[in-house]
Write a protein that holds these residues in place. Structure first.
Motif, PDB file in Angstrom:
ATOM      1  N   THR A   1     -83.478   4.345 -24.693  1.00  0.00           N
ATOM      2  CA  THR A   1     -82.927   5.666 -25.000  1.00  0.00           C
ATOM      3  C   THR A   1     -81.639   5.865 -24.214  1.00  0.00           C
ATOM      4  OG1 THR A   1     -84.097   6.836 -23.222  1.00  0.00           O
ATOM      5  CG2 THR A   1     -85.263   6.571 -25.326  1.00  0.00           C
TER       6      THR A   1
ATOM      7  N   LYS B   1     -81.071   7.971 -22.023  1.00  0.00           N
ATOM      8  CA  LYS B   1     -81.389   8.256 -20.621  1.00  0.00           C
ATOM      9  C   LYS B   1     -81.460   6.993 -19.767  1.00  0.00           C
ATOM     10  CE  LYS B   1     -83.990  12.473 -21.681  1.00  0.00           C
ATOM     11  NZ  LYS B   1     -85.299  13.160 -21.582  1.00  0.00           N
ATOM     12  N   ASP B   2     -81.605   5.826 -20.388  1.00  0.00           N
ATOM     13  CA  ASP B   2     -81.710   4.567 -19.655  1.00  0.00           C
ATOM     14  C   ASP B   2     -80.340   3.969 -19.307  1.00  0.00           C
ATOM     15  OD1 ASP B   2     -84.562   4.500 -19.800  1.00  0.00           O
ATOM     16  OD2 ASP B   2     -84.390   3.845 -21.891  1.00  0.00           O
TER      17      ASP B   2
END
Length: 312
Positions: A159, A161-162
């Motif tokens: 995602t 967020k990674d």
């Protein structure tokens, strides 16, 4: 390897059982114990009519002493060499792979010299490679990078967020020297590159989604002042997100998305004008104040004439 054969009454003992047929093997070099066994057997079974001369016995004893001295010297040199390995980076062949690490200390176990590597003890015959400091650092950094990459999710679970984890792994790799990069496993580097490519697509897709969620030009034009402020804030957030994107990620953004964002910005700027009121500049005096000032000056000019009329 040499085969140890049992001798009894001056003759080789033939193996009669399956267990006895499993011969023990030793190094090709004869040890002290084997030498003494042969010497004793020779003395015991020599021909009494033609006994071995004293000169021959002395020569054999001298040979035994020499063998003993060489063994002692070899043992001492082995211990000195082992002690010199303390602090060195080594590769240990465990039989199931290689253990990498520094030699913490050297000690004795069951009469054998052993090396302590990563809190485990290994005999010297397990020693495969001794490496220098650069080799050690390269291996350590490669291992740390490998652990970082293992923490990354799979391609299907990645995602936006990674992205921070991906950047940390990439920065760790780029800080390594060319020789240290050689220690990085190809499959680890391939995984990192694959995830970075996927992240480029994810960021572009996320950015496109943010732009698509913007209101249409007609909705912006019809918005009240409070709603318009919300639209303006959302545009600022999209611009900030765009600045976090790499050049590769920006290239994945379509021209239609860029045009839609430009139209939304222009519409918000235009709609905002109708809620703006003309405010006097700090450098320009207020008109009412200016008129009052002029009036006061005129009154001041007429005051002396009024005083003269009263005196007459």
């Amino acid at each position: 390897m040499a085969i140890i054969q049992e001798i009894k009454d001056g003759k080789f003992v033939q193996d009669t059982t399956e267990e006895q047929k499993k011969k023990k093997t030793v190094n090709n070099e004869m040890g002290q114990e084997q030498f003494l066994q042969l010497l004793v057997a020779q003395m015991q079974y020599q021909d009494p009519l033609e006994p071995t001369s004293n000169t021959e016995w002395v020569a054999q004893m001298a040979t035994f002493s020499m063998v003993e001295s060489l063994n002692t010297m070899q043992k001492s040199m082995t211990e000195q060499s082992a002690n010199g390995l303390v602090g060195k980076y080594v590769l240990i062949n465990t039989g199931n792979g290689y253990e990498k690490g520094r030699v913490d200390y050297v000690t004795k176990k069951n009469g054998e010299t052993v090396l302590s590597v990563n809190d485990e003890l290994y005999t010297l015959d397990k020693l495969d490679t001794i490496a220098d400091e650069e080799y050690y650092q390269g291996s350590v950094l490669a291992n740390e990078l490998q652990q970082m990459i293992k923490l990354l999710p799979g391609e299907e679970n990645l995602t936006v967020k990674d992205e921070g984890l991906l950047k940390s792994a990439r920065e760790a790799y780029e800080k390594m020297t060319d020789s240290q990069k050689l220690f990085v496993e190809k499959e680890d580097l391939d995984k990192l590159r694959t995830l970075e490519t996927k992240m480029d697509a994810l960021k572009a897709t996320h950015y496109t989604g943010l732009v698509r969620d913007l209101p249409s030009v007609s909705e912006i034009e019809a918005a009240d002042e409070q709603t318009l402020a919300t639209y303006s804030k959302k545009l600022d957030e999209i611009s900030e997100f765009y600045e976090t994107m790499t050049d590769a990620q920006k290239k994945n953004v379509s021209e239609d998305t860029a045009n839609r964002l430009s139209q939304a910005k222009a519409a918000v700027e235009e709609a905002s004008k109708k809620f703006q009121t003309d405010q006097p500049s700090d450098e320009e005096p207020d008109v009412a104040d200016l008129l009052q000032q002029i009036l006061n000056e005129l009154k001041g000019q007429k005051q002396p004439d009024a005083d003269n009329t009263e005196s007459n």
